[in-house]
Motif scaffolding. Structure first.
Motif, PDB file in Angstrom:
ATOM      1  N   ASN A 146      -4.017   6.369   4.647  1.00 31.58           N
ATOM      2  CA  ASN A 146      -2.914   5.658   3.999  1.00 31.58           C
ATOM      3  C   ASN A 146      -2.328   4.586   4.905  1.00 31.58           C
ATOM      4  O   ASN A 146      -1.942   3.509   4.441  1.00 31.58           O
ATOM      5  N   GLY A 147      -2.278   4.872   6.197  1.00 29.36           N
ATOM      6  CA  GLY A 147      -1.769   3.889   7.141  1.00 29.36           C
ATOM      7  C   GLY A 147      -2.614   2.630   7.157  1.00 29.36           C
ATOM      8  O   GLY A 147      -2.091   1.507   7.180  1.00 29.36           O
ATOM      9  N   VAL A 148      -3.942   2.800   7.135  1.00 24.81           N
ATOM     10  CA  VAL A 148      -4.847   1.648   7.116  1.00 24.81           C
ATOM     11  C   VAL A 148      -4.740   0.907   5.785  1.00 24.81           C
ATOM     12  O   VAL A 148      -4.621  -0.321   5.744  1.00 24.81           O
ATOM     13  N   LEU A 149      -4.765   1.659   4.683  1.00 26.51           N
ATOM     14  CA  LEU A 149      -4.722   1.029   3.366  1.00 26.51           C
ATOM     15  C   LEU A 149      -3.439   0.232   3.163  1.00 26.51           C
ATOM     16  O   LEU A 149      -3.439  -0.804   2.486  1.00 26.51           O
ATOM     17  N   SER A 150      -2.351   0.688   3.768  1.00 33.96           N
ATOM     18  CA  SER A 150      -1.080  -0.018   3.609  1.00 33.96           C
ATOM     19  C   SER A 150      -1.101  -1.394   4.257  1.00 33.96           C
ATOM     20  O   SER A 150      -0.286  -2.260   3.927  1.00 33.96           O
TER      21      SER A 150
END
Length: 447
Positions: free
Chosen positions: A364-368
């Motif tokens: 989720n951190g990367v996708l954000s």
């Protein structure tokens, strides 16, 4: 448990081909890329047993030890390239590999021969099988032994995971380098930056100088305290920047103006390489102080020819110019903070992104961080830890990203490529293993 371990090794041919040998290493020793946390072994007992069995080979040549969350591969290869150009016979131990297992173990850029890998397993498996070692324990032992056999002058050794308990940490190097700290492998290394830094700081040795590339308010005291505790001279590269300015070169790479090394052309073009370059230049200064003969010409050639000299691949690497296709092995928040900045700077009709991730990252951190105006091609790399493409898509949709799903990296890339016009920009990444599958598919097609 002992009986189970014996059963694992019972039906193995006495004489193996190279492919059988690699299959044996992948399946009979826990491999991190396949099983993740289950391949990580606390303690160095097996490493010390293997090291004693082979006569402590790493004590017969000098070493440079490189740790960090991001950038340690680029820094390791660049340091090796500089040393090679200076006339040293250089061993280079890195992980993971992209296409061929032998990429992990190189001498002056040349991969270890297939026959040496076969012979090592054939000759030594009776000793190491009862230890039930991890894949990395066995391969590290092979690397250190091979470097001794090849009579290298120096080996640049990249930490596999963490530092304190990593099986490369039996060496006493001439110099330690820690590039930076970011959130990665939090289940193994800790879920705070201080905890992760403490694991990386485990490579700091008594009396051995250490270069720290980047710090945060949380990590800097950890390194300072560890260095003071063991009596290691410490240099924070960010305190006295060597890079005074830089420009992206028209034909790729980055041109640097530096304080002590003049004008340098760096072949590696990723935005994150600016920080790596500052770290490497400080490392060169410390290596010179330690007696390594490294001229200005050696530094220039090492930066300009790192891929040719060492075989490095996958660092903001251009695959095609029309349409522009790039790939990068960045796989966590720290890496994608730079990658997404570089993607945003591209002038193109349409940005297209082929992406897949493994299940132990902060997905989720990367996708954000990813751009919402790109067209996405979600895929799954061919390792057990890869997150199914449908799962990546579901998580991506929560961040306003949408696209199609594909069963393999090759299928996703071919679909993206067929959708491209010449003025589009196509990026492939999200995981080292996505890039590995991408390169493998290109080789199969002769691309």
């Amino acid at each position: 448990m002992i009986r189970l371990r014996v059963e694992l090794f019972r039906f193995i041919p006495n004489q193996m081909t190279y492919q059988q040998t690699i299959h044996y290493l992948y399946t009979r020793t826990p491999l991190f890329q396949n099983v993740g946390q289950g391949a990580y072994k606390e303690g160095l007992e097996n490493t010390y047993s293997l090291d004693e069995h082979f006569g402590h080979p790493h004590q017969h040549y000098r070493t440079i030890h490189v740790a960090g969350t991001n950038g340690k591969g680029s820094c390791s290869h660049t340091l090796a390239a500089i040393l090679q150009h200076a006339g040293y016979k250089v061993g280079l131990y890195t992980s993971p590999h992209l296409v061929d297992f032998r990429e992990r173990i190189r001498v002056n850029g040349k991969m270890i021969p297939k026959k040496r890998v076969i012979d090592f397993v054939q000759q030594e498996r009776d000793f190491f099988e009862p230890l039930y070692p991890s894949f990395f324990e066995v391969v590290t032992a092979l690397a250190f032994l091979y470097f001794e056999e090849q009579k290298v002058d120096v080996a640049v050794v990249e930490v596999g995971l963490g530092g304190r308990l990593d099986c490369t940490n039996i060496i006493t190097p001439a110099l330690s380098v820690i590039t930076n700290i970011s959130y990665d492998h939090v289940k193994l290394l800790g879920n705070t930056l201080e905890q992760i830094a403490a694991e990386k700081a485990g490579i700091i040795k008594s009396g051995v100088p250490v270069v720290i590339g980047e710090t945060t308010p949380e990590t800097r005291p950890v390194f300072q305290n560890k260095a003071q505790e063991v009596g290691a001279p410490i240099v924070f590269a960010e305190d006295t920047p060597e890079v005074s300015s830089f420009d992206y070169a028209p034909n790729g790479g980055i041109d640097y103006d530096t304080v002590s090394f003049g004008r340098l052309h760096g072949e590696l073009g990723g935005a994150y390489q600016v920080k790596n370059t500052n770290t490497v230049l400080h490392a060169v200064q410390q290596m010179r102080a330690a007696g390594f003969r490294l001229s200005q010409a050696d530094v220039e050639a090492g930066f300009a020819q790192v891929s040719e000299l060492t075989g490095l691949q996958g660092r903001w690497q251009q695959i095609s110019s029309s349409p522009r296709v790039f790939c990068d092995t960045g796989h966590n928040i720290g890496g994608f903070e730079y990658i997404t900045r570089q993607l945003a700077a591209q002038k193109c009709r349409q940005l297209r992104i082929v992406i897949g991730m493994v299940n132990d990252k902060d997905i989720n951190g990367v996708l954000s961080l990813l751009p919402k105006d790109a067209v996405y091609y979600f895929c799954q790399a061919s390792v057990n830890r890869s997150l199914p493409a449908d799962d990546v898509k579901k998580l991506a949709q929560q961040h306003g990203l949408d696209g199609q799903t594909f069963g393999s990296v090759a299928e996703a890339y071919q679909s993206a490529l067929s959708d491209c016009q010449n003025d589009d920009f196509l990026f492939v990444g999200g995981s080292t293993y996505v890039v590995a599958d991408f390169f493998t598919s290109l080789l199969k097609k002769g691309g």
